[in-house]
Design a protein around this motif. Structure first.
Motif, PDB file in Angstrom:
ATOM      1  N   GLY A 192      63.007  23.413  14.667  1.00 57.23           N
ATOM      2  CA  GLY A 192      64.229  22.896  15.266  1.00 57.23           C
ATOM      3  C   GLY A 192      64.820  23.766  16.350  1.00 57.23           C
ATOM      4  O   GLY A 192      65.944  23.516  16.785  1.00 57.23           O
ATOM      5  N   SER A 248      68.728  16.537   8.277  1.00 59.22           N
ATOM      6  CA  SER A 248      69.100  16.403   9.689  1.00 59.22           C
ATOM      7  C   SER A 248      68.642  17.618  10.474  1.00 59.22           C
ATOM      8  O   SER A 248      68.366  18.686   9.922  1.00 59.22           O
ATOM      9  N   ALA A 249      68.593  17.462  11.771  1.00 57.90           N
ATOM     10  CA  ALA A 249      68.234  18.580  12.652  1.00 57.90           C
ATOM     11  C   ALA A 249      69.233  19.715  12.478  1.00 57.90           C
ATOM     12  O   ALA A 249      70.424  19.471  12.243  1.00 57.90           O
ATOM     13  N   ASP A 293      67.975  16.458  17.980  1.00 57.16           N
ATOM     14  CA  ASP A 293      67.121  15.342  17.567  1.00 57.16           C
ATOM     15  C   ASP A 293      65.833  15.908  16.976  1.00 57.16           C
ATOM     16  O   ASP A 293      65.603  17.124  17.014  1.00 57.16           O
ATOM     17  N   SER A 294      65.018  15.036  16.458  1.00 54.94           N
ATOM     18  CA  SER A 294      63.742  15.469  15.897  1.00 54.94           C
ATOM     19  C   SER A 294      62.878  16.113  16.982  1.00 54.94           C
ATOM     20  O   SER A 294      62.784  15.613  18.113  1.00 54.94           O
ATOM     21  N   VAL A 324      59.603  16.644  16.659  1.00 59.62           N
ATOM     22  CA  VAL A 324      58.192  16.372  16.378  1.00 59.62           C
ATOM     23  C   VAL A 324      57.416  16.100  17.665  1.00 59.62           C
ATOM     24  O   VAL A 324      56.280  16.556  17.831  1.00 59.62           O
ATOM     25  N   GLN A 347      64.708  13.607  23.985  1.00 58.52           N
ATOM     26  CA  GLN A 347      65.438  14.339  22.962  1.00 58.52           C
ATOM     27  C   GLN A 347      66.496  15.245  23.603  1.00 58.52           C
ATOM     28  O   GLN A 347      66.415  15.575  24.786  1.00 58.52           O
TER      29      GLN A 347
END
Length: 494
Positions: free
Chosen positions: A36, A229-230, A76-77, A79, A58
Protein backbone atom coordinates in the motif's frame (compact mmCIF):
# COMPACT_ATOMS: atom_id res chain seq x y z
CA UNK A 1 -22.42 12.23 -50.21
CA UNK A 2 -24.19 15.18 -48.51
CA UNK A 3 -24.30 13.55 -45.09
CA UNK A 4 -20.55 12.88 -45.18
CA UNK A 5 -19.92 16.49 -46.18
CA UNK A 6 -22.01 17.77 -43.27
CA UNK A 7 -20.18 15.48 -40.83
CA UNK A 8 -16.80 16.60 -42.16
CA UNK A 9 -17.78 20.26 -41.88
CA UNK A 10 -18.95 19.88 -38.26
CA UNK A 11 -15.83 17.92 -37.32
CA UNK A 12 -13.62 20.52 -38.89
CA UNK A 13 -15.41 23.29 -37.00
CA UNK A 14 -15.02 21.37 -33.73
CA UNK A 15 -11.30 20.86 -34.27
CA UNK A 16 -10.80 24.51 -35.19
CA UNK A 17 -12.56 25.52 -31.95
CA UNK A 18 -10.02 23.72 -29.76
CA UNK A 19 -7.47 26.05 -28.24
CA UNK A 20 -4.08 24.46 -28.73
CA UNK A 21 -1.39 25.58 -26.32
CA UNK A 22 1.51 24.04 -24.43
CA UNK A 23 0.56 22.47 -21.09
CA UNK A 24 2.87 21.67 -18.20
CA UNK A 25 2.40 18.24 -16.67
CA UNK A 26 3.97 17.11 -13.39
CA UNK A 27 4.94 13.55 -14.12
CA UNK A 28 6.95 10.97 -12.21
CA UNK A 29 7.28 7.24 -12.12
CA UNK A 30 6.88 4.43 -9.64
CA UNK A 31 10.22 3.08 -8.40
CA UNK A 32 8.84 0.62 -5.83
CA UNK A 33 5.36 -0.51 -4.83
CA UNK A 34 4.27 -2.79 -2.03
CA UNK A 35 2.04 -3.02 1.06
CA UNK A 36 0.00 0.00 0.00
CA UNK A 37 2.98 2.36 -0.25
CA UNK A 38 4.64 3.53 -3.46
CA UNK A 39 8.05 5.18 -3.74
CA UNK A 40 7.99 7.71 -6.58
CA UNK A 41 10.72 9.67 -8.35
CA UNK A 42 10.56 12.69 -10.63
CA UNK A 43 7.93 14.78 -8.82
CA UNK A 44 10.07 17.48 -7.23
CA UNK A 45 7.32 20.10 -6.81
CA UNK A 46 4.81 17.91 -4.95
CA UNK A 47 3.43 19.27 -1.67
CA UNK A 48 2.86 17.32 1.52
CA UNK A 49 -0.50 15.48 1.43
CA UNK A 50 -0.95 16.30 -2.27
CA UNK A 51 -3.14 13.85 -4.16
CA UNK A 52 -1.26 11.88 -6.83
CA UNK A 53 -2.94 10.11 -9.76
CA UNK A 54 -1.53 6.90 -11.17
CA UNK A 55 -1.72 5.92 -14.84
CA UNK A 56 -4.30 3.23 -14.06
CA UNK A 57 -6.67 5.69 -12.38
CA UNK A 58 -5.71 4.92 -8.78
CA UNK A 59 -5.05 7.68 -6.27
CA UNK A 60 -2.69 8.19 -3.36
CA UNK A 61 -1.31 11.07 -1.34
CA UNK A 62 2.24 12.20 -0.68
CA UNK A 63 3.15 11.42 2.92
CA UNK A 64 6.98 11.64 2.88
CA UNK A 65 8.98 14.17 0.87
CA UNK A 66 12.60 13.14 0.47
CA UNK A 67 15.03 14.85 -1.95
CA UNK A 68 15.01 11.94 -4.39
CA UNK A 69 11.95 9.86 -3.56
CA UNK A 70 8.37 10.59 -2.50
CA UNK A 71 6.56 8.20 -0.20
CA UNK A 72 3.00 7.91 -1.51
CA UNK A 73 0.30 6.15 0.53
CA UNK A 74 -2.33 4.48 -1.64
CA UNK A 75 -5.99 5.43 -1.31
CA UNK A 76 -7.07 2.66 -3.69
CA UNK A 77 -6.03 -0.91 -4.31
CA UNK A 78 -2.43 -1.14 -5.49
CA UNK A 79 -2.81 -4.52 -7.21
CA UNK A 80 -2.67 -3.04 -10.71
CA UNK A 81 0.14 -0.59 -9.97
CA UNK A 82 3.62 -1.66 -11.09
CA UNK A 83 7.12 -0.25 -11.11
CA UNK A 84 7.82 2.15 -13.99
CA UNK A 85 4.15 3.24 -14.12
CA UNK A 86 3.56 6.94 -14.65
CA UNK A 87 2.35 9.13 -11.76
CA UNK A 88 0.90 12.62 -12.06
CA UNK A 89 0.63 15.44 -9.53
CA UNK A 90 -2.84 16.97 -9.21
CA UNK A 91 -1.91 20.10 -7.26
CA UNK A 92 -4.70 19.42 -4.72
CA UNK A 93 -4.61 18.12 -1.17
CA UNK A 94 -7.01 15.44 0.09
CA UNK A 95 -10.56 16.85 0.24
CA UNK A 96 -13.82 15.33 1.45
CA UNK A 97 -17.44 16.31 0.84
CA UNK A 98 -19.31 18.08 3.65
CA UNK A 99 -22.91 19.13 4.12
CA UNK A 100 -26.41 17.98 4.99
CA UNK A 101 -26.34 15.45 2.16
CA UNK A 102 -24.07 13.19 4.24
CA UNK A 103 -26.68 12.70 6.98
CA UNK A 104 -28.06 9.19 7.05
CA UNK A 105 -25.27 7.90 4.82
CA UNK A 106 -22.47 5.34 5.10
CA UNK A 107 -19.38 6.49 3.22
CA UNK A 108 -15.66 5.82 3.02
CA UNK A 109 -13.15 8.47 4.19
CA UNK A 110 -13.20 10.12 0.75
CA UNK A 111 -16.98 10.49 0.87
CA UNK A 112 -17.65 7.72 -1.64
CA UNK A 113 -20.94 5.93 -0.80
CA UNK A 114 -20.87 2.44 0.68
CA UNK A 115 -24.63 2.07 1.23
CA UNK A 116 -25.78 1.74 -2.38
CA UNK A 117 -27.89 4.90 -2.21
CA UNK A 118 -26.14 6.76 -4.99
CA UNK A 119 -23.81 9.72 -4.89
CA UNK A 120 -23.51 12.19 -2.04
CA UNK A 121 -25.03 15.65 -2.47
CA UNK A 122 -22.19 17.72 -1.07
CA UNK A 123 -22.50 21.37 -0.07
CA UNK A 124 -18.73 21.83 -0.48
CA UNK A 125 -15.41 19.99 -0.37
CA UNK A 126 -13.09 20.77 2.54
CA UNK A 127 -9.50 19.56 3.18
CA UNK A 128 -9.12 16.88 5.82
CA UNK A 129 -6.35 18.89 7.52
CA UNK A 130 -7.83 22.06 9.02
CA UNK A 131 -6.43 24.26 11.80
CA UNK A 132 -7.94 23.90 15.26
CA UNK A 133 -9.89 26.91 16.60
CA UNK A 134 -7.68 29.42 18.38
CA UNK A 135 -8.03 30.18 22.08
CA UNK A 136 -9.85 33.46 21.38
CA UNK A 137 -12.41 31.58 19.24
CA UNK A 138 -13.28 29.11 22.00
CA UNK A 139 -15.75 29.32 24.85
CA UNK A 140 -16.07 27.58 28.21
CA UNK A 141 -17.38 24.01 28.20
CA UNK A 142 -20.55 24.31 30.28
CA UNK A 143 -23.38 22.63 28.34
CA UNK A 144 -24.00 18.95 29.15
CA UNK A 145 -23.94 15.98 26.80
CA UNK A 146 -26.48 13.45 28.09
CA UNK A 147 -25.21 10.00 27.16
CA UNK A 148 -28.11 8.12 28.77
CA UNK A 149 -25.56 5.93 30.58
CA UNK A 150 -26.13 6.32 34.32
CA UNK A 151 -22.55 5.73 35.45
CA UNK A 152 -21.22 8.31 32.97
CA UNK A 153 -23.83 11.02 33.46
CA UNK A 154 -23.75 10.83 37.26
CA UNK A 155 -20.03 10.34 37.93
CA UNK A 156 -18.16 11.61 34.84
CA UNK A 157 -20.34 14.26 33.25
CA UNK A 158 -19.45 15.21 29.67
CA UNK A 159 -19.72 18.69 28.17
CA UNK A 160 -20.23 19.95 24.66
CA UNK A 161 -16.79 20.64 23.24
CA UNK A 162 -15.03 18.14 25.52
CA UNK A 163 -12.68 15.31 24.48
CA UNK A 164 -13.23 12.22 26.62
CA UNK A 165 -11.17 9.10 25.97
CA UNK A 166 -12.80 5.66 26.25
CA UNK A 167 -10.04 3.17 27.02
CA UNK A 168 -9.93 -0.50 27.95
CA UNK A 169 -8.92 -3.99 26.91
CA UNK A 170 -10.29 -5.85 23.91
CA UNK A 171 -13.99 -6.78 24.18
CA UNK A 172 -14.81 -4.82 27.32
CA UNK A 173 -17.65 -2.74 25.86
CA UNK A 174 -15.83 0.35 24.56
CA UNK A 175 -17.72 0.54 21.27
CA UNK A 176 -21.02 -0.29 22.97
CA UNK A 177 -20.57 2.58 25.41
CA UNK A 178 -19.79 5.00 22.58
CA UNK A 179 -22.69 3.79 20.43
CA UNK A 180 -25.05 4.18 23.40
CA UNK A 181 -23.93 7.81 23.68
CA UNK A 182 -24.82 8.29 20.00
CA UNK A 183 -28.18 6.55 20.43
CA UNK A 184 -29.01 8.85 23.34
CA UNK A 185 -28.86 11.82 20.94
CA UNK A 186 -31.90 10.54 19.00
CA UNK A 187 -34.05 13.34 20.40
CA UNK A 188 -31.33 15.96 20.96
CA UNK A 189 -29.97 18.62 18.62
CA UNK A 190 -26.60 16.91 18.17
CA UNK A 191 -25.35 15.50 14.86
CA UNK A 192 -23.66 12.11 15.36
CA UNK A 193 -20.56 10.97 13.44
CA UNK A 194 -19.15 7.45 13.84
CA UNK A 195 -15.71 6.73 12.37
CA UNK A 196 -14.62 3.08 12.14
CA UNK A 197 -10.86 2.70 11.69
CA UNK A 198 -9.48 -0.78 11.01
CA UNK A 199 -12.56 -2.52 12.43
CA UNK A 200 -13.93 -5.87 11.30
CA UNK A 201 -16.87 -5.75 8.90
CA UNK A 202 -19.08 -7.60 11.38
CA UNK A 203 -18.31 -5.09 14.15
CA UNK A 204 -19.15 -2.15 11.88
CA UNK A 205 -22.37 -3.85 10.78
CA UNK A 206 -23.49 -4.37 14.39
CA UNK A 207 -22.75 -0.71 15.22
CA UNK A 208 -24.69 0.54 12.18
CA UNK A 209 -27.64 -1.74 12.96
CA UNK A 210 -27.74 -0.44 16.54
CA UNK A 211 -27.83 3.15 15.28
CA UNK A 212 -30.52 2.34 12.73
CA UNK A 213 -32.76 0.43 15.17
CA UNK A 214 -32.33 2.40 18.40
CA UNK A 215 -31.10 5.81 17.29
CA UNK A 216 -32.00 8.51 14.78
CA UNK A 217 -29.90 7.39 11.83
CA UNK A 218 -31.18 10.27 9.68
CA UNK A 219 -28.96 12.56 11.80
CA UNK A 220 -25.90 10.28 11.71
CA UNK A 221 -22.88 9.97 9.43
CA UNK A 222 -20.92 6.71 9.38
CA UNK A 223 -17.39 6.71 7.91
CA UNK A 224 -15.89 3.27 7.39
CA UNK A 225 -12.26 2.40 6.72
CA UNK A 226 -12.26 -1.32 7.48
CA UNK A 227 -9.40 -3.63 8.25
CA UNK A 228 -9.25 -4.64 4.57
CA UNK A 229 -9.22 -1.03 3.30
CA UNK A 230 -6.14 0.61 1.86
CA UNK A 231 -3.79 1.94 4.56
CA UNK A 232 -4.23 5.46 3.23
CA UNK A 233 -7.99 5.32 3.82
CA UNK A 234 -7.45 4.09 7.38
CA UNK A 235 -4.97 6.89 8.00
CA UNK A 236 -7.18 9.74 6.75
CA UNK A 237 -10.44 8.40 8.26
CA UNK A 238 -10.32 10.29 11.63
CA UNK A 239 -9.37 13.55 9.89
CA UNK A 240 -12.11 13.12 7.30
CA UNK A 241 -14.68 12.47 10.02
CA UNK A 242 -13.54 15.52 11.95
CA UNK A 243 -13.87 17.71 8.85
CA UNK A 244 -17.40 16.44 8.16
CA UNK A 245 -18.38 17.16 11.78
CA UNK A 246 -16.76 20.61 11.72
CA UNK A 247 -19.14 21.68 8.97
CA UNK A 248 -22.04 21.52 11.45
CA UNK A 249 -20.00 23.03 14.30
CA UNK A 250 -19.05 26.02 12.19
CA UNK A 251 -22.73 26.56 11.30
CA UNK A 252 -23.57 27.01 14.99
CA UNK A 253 -24.86 23.45 15.44
CA UNK A 254 -23.62 20.73 17.77
CA UNK A 255 -21.90 17.48 16.77
CA UNK A 256 -20.63 14.38 18.58
CA UNK A 257 -17.91 12.27 16.94
CA UNK A 258 -16.78 8.77 17.96
CA UNK A 259 -13.43 7.54 16.59
CA UNK A 260 -13.16 3.75 16.89
CA UNK A 261 -10.29 3.43 17.45
CA UNK A 262 -7.10 5.48 17.61
CA UNK A 263 -4.94 2.52 18.65
CA UNK A 264 -5.48 0.97 15.22
CA UNK A 265 -4.92 4.37 13.63
CA UNK A 266 -1.57 4.63 15.44
CA UNK A 267 -0.66 1.13 14.24
CA UNK A 268 -1.45 2.16 10.66
CA UNK A 269 0.70 5.28 11.09
CA UNK A 270 3.56 3.12 12.37
CA UNK A 271 3.18 0.74 9.43
CA UNK A 272 3.26 3.59 6.91
CA UNK A 273 6.23 5.21 8.66
CA UNK A 274 8.27 2.01 8.61
CA UNK A 275 7.42 1.30 4.98
CA UNK A 276 8.47 4.83 4.02
CA UNK A 277 11.75 4.36 5.94
CA UNK A 278 11.17 6.90 8.70
CA UNK A 279 13.21 6.54 11.85
CA UNK A 280 11.40 4.43 14.49
CA UNK A 281 11.18 5.48 18.13
CA UNK A 282 9.53 4.02 21.22
CA UNK A 283 7.69 0.76 20.41
CA UNK A 284 8.72 1.36 16.75
CA UNK A 285 6.33 4.32 16.45
CA UNK A 286 7.74 7.37 14.64
CA UNK A 287 8.42 10.51 16.62
CA UNK A 288 5.34 12.38 15.38
CA UNK A 289 2.76 9.85 16.63
CA UNK A 290 1.81 12.18 19.48
CA UNK A 291 1.41 15.12 17.12
CA UNK A 292 -0.92 13.36 14.67
CA UNK A 293 -3.45 12.71 17.45
CA UNK A 294 -2.93 16.04 19.23
CA UNK A 295 -3.69 18.07 16.11
CA UNK A 296 -6.70 15.85 15.44
CA UNK A 297 -8.34 16.08 18.86
CA UNK A 298 -7.59 19.79 19.29
CA UNK A 299 -10.19 20.40 16.59
CA UNK A 300 -12.94 19.41 19.04
CA UNK A 301 -14.08 22.60 20.76
CA UNK A 302 -16.92 24.79 21.96
CA UNK A 303 -16.90 27.93 19.84
CA UNK A 304 -17.52 31.43 21.16
CA UNK A 305 -20.69 33.43 20.48
CA UNK A 306 -18.83 35.43 17.84
CA UNK A 307 -18.10 32.18 15.96
CA UNK A 308 -21.67 30.90 16.18
CA UNK A 309 -21.53 29.06 19.54
CA UNK A 310 -21.37 25.65 17.86
CA UNK A 311 -19.62 22.69 19.47
CA UNK A 312 -17.83 19.50 18.50
CA UNK A 313 -17.48 16.83 21.19
CA UNK A 314 -15.05 13.94 20.65
CA UNK A 315 -15.15 10.44 22.13
CA UNK A 316 -11.96 8.75 20.89
CA UNK A 317 -11.47 5.07 21.74
CA UNK A 318 -8.17 3.39 22.58
CA UNK A 319 -7.39 -0.24 23.31
CA UNK A 320 -5.03 -1.43 26.04
CA UNK A 321 -3.22 -4.73 26.43
CA UNK A 322 -3.82 -6.53 29.75
CA UNK A 323 -5.08 -3.29 31.28
CA UNK A 324 -1.75 -1.51 30.78
CA UNK A 325 -2.69 2.18 30.83
CA UNK A 326 0.98 3.17 30.88
CA UNK A 327 1.58 1.93 27.32
CA UNK A 328 2.73 4.49 24.77
CA UNK A 329 -0.47 5.26 22.86
CA UNK A 330 -2.87 5.23 25.87
CA UNK A 331 -0.64 7.60 27.85
CA UNK A 332 -0.35 9.91 24.83
CA UNK A 333 -4.11 10.06 24.42
CA UNK A 334 -4.76 10.48 28.15
CA UNK A 335 -2.46 13.50 28.16
CA UNK A 336 -4.26 15.02 25.16
CA UNK A 337 -7.88 14.52 26.22
CA UNK A 338 -9.97 16.13 28.98
CA UNK A 339 -10.47 12.90 30.89
CA UNK A 340 -10.88 9.18 30.38
CA UNK A 341 -13.47 6.49 30.99
CA UNK A 342 -11.57 3.32 31.84
CA UNK A 343 -13.25 -0.04 31.26
CA UNK A 344 -11.98 -2.95 33.33
CA UNK A 345 -11.92 -6.51 31.99
CA UNK A 346 -12.38 -8.05 35.47
CA UNK A 347 -15.55 -6.01 36.07
CA UNK A 348 -16.82 -6.94 32.62
CA UNK A 349 -16.42 -10.68 33.24
CA UNK A 350 -18.10 -10.30 36.65
CA UNK A 351 -21.20 -8.99 34.87
CA UNK A 352 -20.81 -5.31 35.81
CA UNK A 353 -21.78 -3.62 32.56
CA UNK A 354 -20.80 -0.94 31.63
CA UNK A 355 -17.55 -2.11 33.21
CA UNK A 356 -16.39 1.40 34.21
CA UNK A 357 -13.53 1.55 36.70
CA UNK A 358 -14.69 4.38 38.96
CA UNK A 359 -11.27 4.79 40.56
CA UNK A 360 -9.30 5.28 37.34
CA UNK A 361 -11.92 7.19 35.34
CA UNK A 362 -12.14 10.96 35.49
CA UNK A 363 -13.69 13.92 33.70
CA UNK A 364 -11.51 17.00 33.97
CA UNK A 365 -14.44 19.27 33.18
CA UNK A 366 -16.39 17.76 36.09
CA UNK A 367 -19.62 19.04 37.55
CA UNK A 368 -19.54 22.27 35.53
CA UNK A 369 -21.36 20.48 32.72
CA UNK A 370 -23.62 18.23 34.78
CA UNK A 371 -27.34 18.96 34.83
CA UNK A 372 -28.04 20.74 38.16
CA UNK A 373 -30.89 18.39 39.08
CA UNK A 374 -28.71 15.33 38.48
CA UNK A 375 -25.76 16.81 40.37
CA UNK A 376 -28.01 17.50 43.36
CA UNK A 377 -29.57 14.03 43.23
CA UNK A 378 -26.22 12.21 42.91
CA UNK A 379 -24.73 14.08 45.88
CA UNK A 380 -21.90 12.06 47.42
CA UNK A 381 -22.56 9.01 45.25
CA UNK A 382 -19.01 8.69 43.92
CA UNK A 383 -17.46 8.98 47.39
CA UNK A 384 -19.93 6.48 48.85
CA UNK A 385 -19.28 4.01 46.06
CA UNK A 386 -15.49 4.35 46.35
CA UNK A 387 -15.68 3.72 50.12
CA UNK A 388 -17.87 0.67 49.50
CA UNK A 389 -15.35 -0.82 47.08
CA UNK A 390 -12.56 -0.45 49.66
CA UNK A 391 -14.68 -1.92 52.46
CA UNK A 392 -15.69 -4.82 50.24
CA UNK A 393 -12.05 -5.75 49.69
CA UNK A 394 -11.30 -5.69 53.45
CA UNK A 395 -14.35 -7.75 54.41
CA UNK A 396 -13.23 -10.55 52.10
CA UNK A 397 -10.57 -11.41 54.67
CA UNK A 398 -13.25 -12.35 57.19
CA UNK A 399 -14.54 -10.78 60.38
CA UNK A 400 -17.96 -9.48 61.32
CA UNK A 401 -18.44 -5.83 60.35
CA UNK A 402 -20.30 -3.54 62.74
CA UNK A 403 -23.71 -2.06 61.98
CA UNK A 404 -22.41 1.09 60.29
CA UNK A 405 -20.07 -0.82 57.99
CA UNK A 406 -22.79 -3.35 57.23
CA UNK A 407 -25.10 -0.49 56.21
CA UNK A 408 -22.39 0.92 53.94
CA UNK A 409 -21.94 -2.47 52.30
CA UNK A 410 -25.68 -2.80 51.80
CA UNK A 411 -25.96 0.67 50.25
CA UNK A 412 -22.88 0.13 48.08
CA UNK A 413 -24.19 -3.12 46.65
CA UNK A 414 -27.39 -1.30 45.62
CA UNK A 415 -25.38 1.53 44.08
CA UNK A 416 -23.42 -0.97 42.01
CA UNK A 417 -26.64 -2.63 40.86
CA UNK A 418 -28.18 0.75 40.00
CA UNK A 419 -25.16 1.63 37.85
CA UNK A 420 -25.56 -1.52 35.77
CA UNK A 421 -27.34 -0.96 32.49
CA UNK A 422 -28.30 -2.99 29.44
CA UNK A 423 -26.77 -1.99 26.12
CA UNK A 424 -28.68 0.25 23.71
CA UNK A 425 -31.12 1.30 26.46
CA UNK A 426 -30.22 4.88 27.40
CA UNK A 427 -32.15 6.54 30.21
CA UNK A 428 -33.73 9.97 30.07
CA UNK A 429 -32.43 12.68 32.36
CA UNK A 430 -35.57 12.48 34.51
CA UNK A 431 -35.16 8.72 34.91
CA UNK A 432 -31.55 9.16 36.00
CA UNK A 433 -32.47 11.84 38.54
CA UNK A 434 -35.24 9.69 40.01
CA UNK A 435 -32.97 6.63 40.20
CA UNK A 436 -30.26 8.58 42.01
CA UNK A 437 -32.82 9.97 44.45
CA UNK A 438 -34.00 6.46 45.19
CA UNK A 439 -30.43 5.34 45.87
CA UNK A 440 -29.49 8.31 48.03
CA UNK A 441 -32.72 8.17 50.09
CA UNK A 442 -32.21 4.48 50.82
CA UNK A 443 -35.36 3.33 49.02
CA UNK A 444 -33.44 0.42 47.51
CA UNK A 445 -31.67 -0.75 50.69
CA UNK A 446 -34.45 -3.18 51.61
CA UNK A 447 -34.54 -4.74 48.16
CA UNK A 448 -32.57 -7.80 47.10
CA UNK A 449 -29.77 -6.81 44.76
CA UNK A 450 -31.47 -8.61 41.87
CA UNK A 451 -34.65 -6.55 42.42
CA UNK A 452 -32.77 -3.28 41.79
CA UNK A 453 -32.66 -4.14 38.08
CA UNK A 454 -36.45 -4.65 38.10
CA UNK A 455 -36.91 -1.31 39.88
CA UNK A 456 -34.78 0.51 37.33
CA UNK A 457 -36.64 -1.10 34.41
CA UNK A 458 -40.08 -0.23 35.84
CA UNK A 459 -39.19 3.31 36.91
CA UNK A 460 -39.71 5.11 33.54
CA UNK A 461 -43.25 3.75 33.19
CA UNK A 462 -44.09 4.79 36.76
CA UNK A 463 -42.82 8.33 36.13
CA UNK A 464 -44.73 8.56 32.84
CA UNK A 465 -47.91 7.51 34.65
CA UNK A 466 -47.82 10.45 37.06
CA UNK A 467 -50.01 13.46 36.29
CA UNK A 468 -47.70 15.79 38.19
CA UNK A 469 -43.99 16.50 38.49
CA UNK A 470 -44.30 17.34 42.18
CA UNK A 471 -41.31 15.86 44.01
CA UNK A 472 -43.46 14.53 46.86
CA UNK A 473 -45.65 12.62 44.41
CA UNK A 474 -42.59 11.23 42.65
CA UNK A 475 -41.08 10.05 45.94
CA UNK A 476 -44.37 8.45 46.97
CA UNK A 477 -44.59 6.58 43.66
CA UNK A 478 -41.00 5.36 43.98
CA UNK A 479 -41.58 4.22 47.58
CA UNK A 480 -44.62 2.24 46.45
CA UNK A 481 -42.64 0.67 43.62
CA UNK A 482 -39.79 -0.27 45.96
CA UNK A 483 -42.19 -1.64 48.57
CA UNK A 484 -43.83 -3.87 45.95
CA UNK A 485 -40.46 -5.48 45.20
CA UNK A 486 -39.46 -6.34 48.80
CA UNK A 487 -39.42 -10.01 49.83
CA UNK A 488 -42.24 -9.34 52.29
CA UNK A 489 -44.50 -7.95 49.59
CA UNK A 490 -43.83 -10.91 47.33
CA UNK A 491 -44.59 -13.49 50.04
CA UNK A 492 -47.65 -11.68 51.40
CA UNK A 493 -50.97 -13.36 50.65
CA UNK A 494 -53.45 -11.42 48.45
Amino acid sequence: MPHDADWLASATAAVEGIALAPRAEHRGRVEEIGDGVAMISGLRDVRLDEVLRFAGGQFGFARVLDPNLIGCVMLDSAVAVQAEDAVFGTGEVVNVPVGEGLLGRIVDPLGRPLDGKGGVDAAAHWPIERPAPSIIDRDLVTEPVQTGVVVVDTLFALGRGQRELIVGDHSTGKTTLAIDALIAQAHSDMICVYVAVGQKTSSVRHAVEALQIHGNFARCIVIVAGAASAPGLQWIAPYAGMTMAEYFRDKGQHALIVIDDLSKHAATHREIALLTRQSPGREAYPGDVFYIHARLLERAAKLSQARGAGSLTALPIAETDQGNLSAYIPTNLISITDGQIVLDAALFHQGQKPAVDVGLSVSRVGGKTQAPSLRKAAGTLRLDYAQFLELEVFTRFGGMPDGRVKAQLTRGARIRAALQQAQHAPLRLGDEVALMLAVQLGLLDALPVAAVKVFRAALPAVLDGLDTEDQAAVLTAMRQLAASLTPEAKTAKP
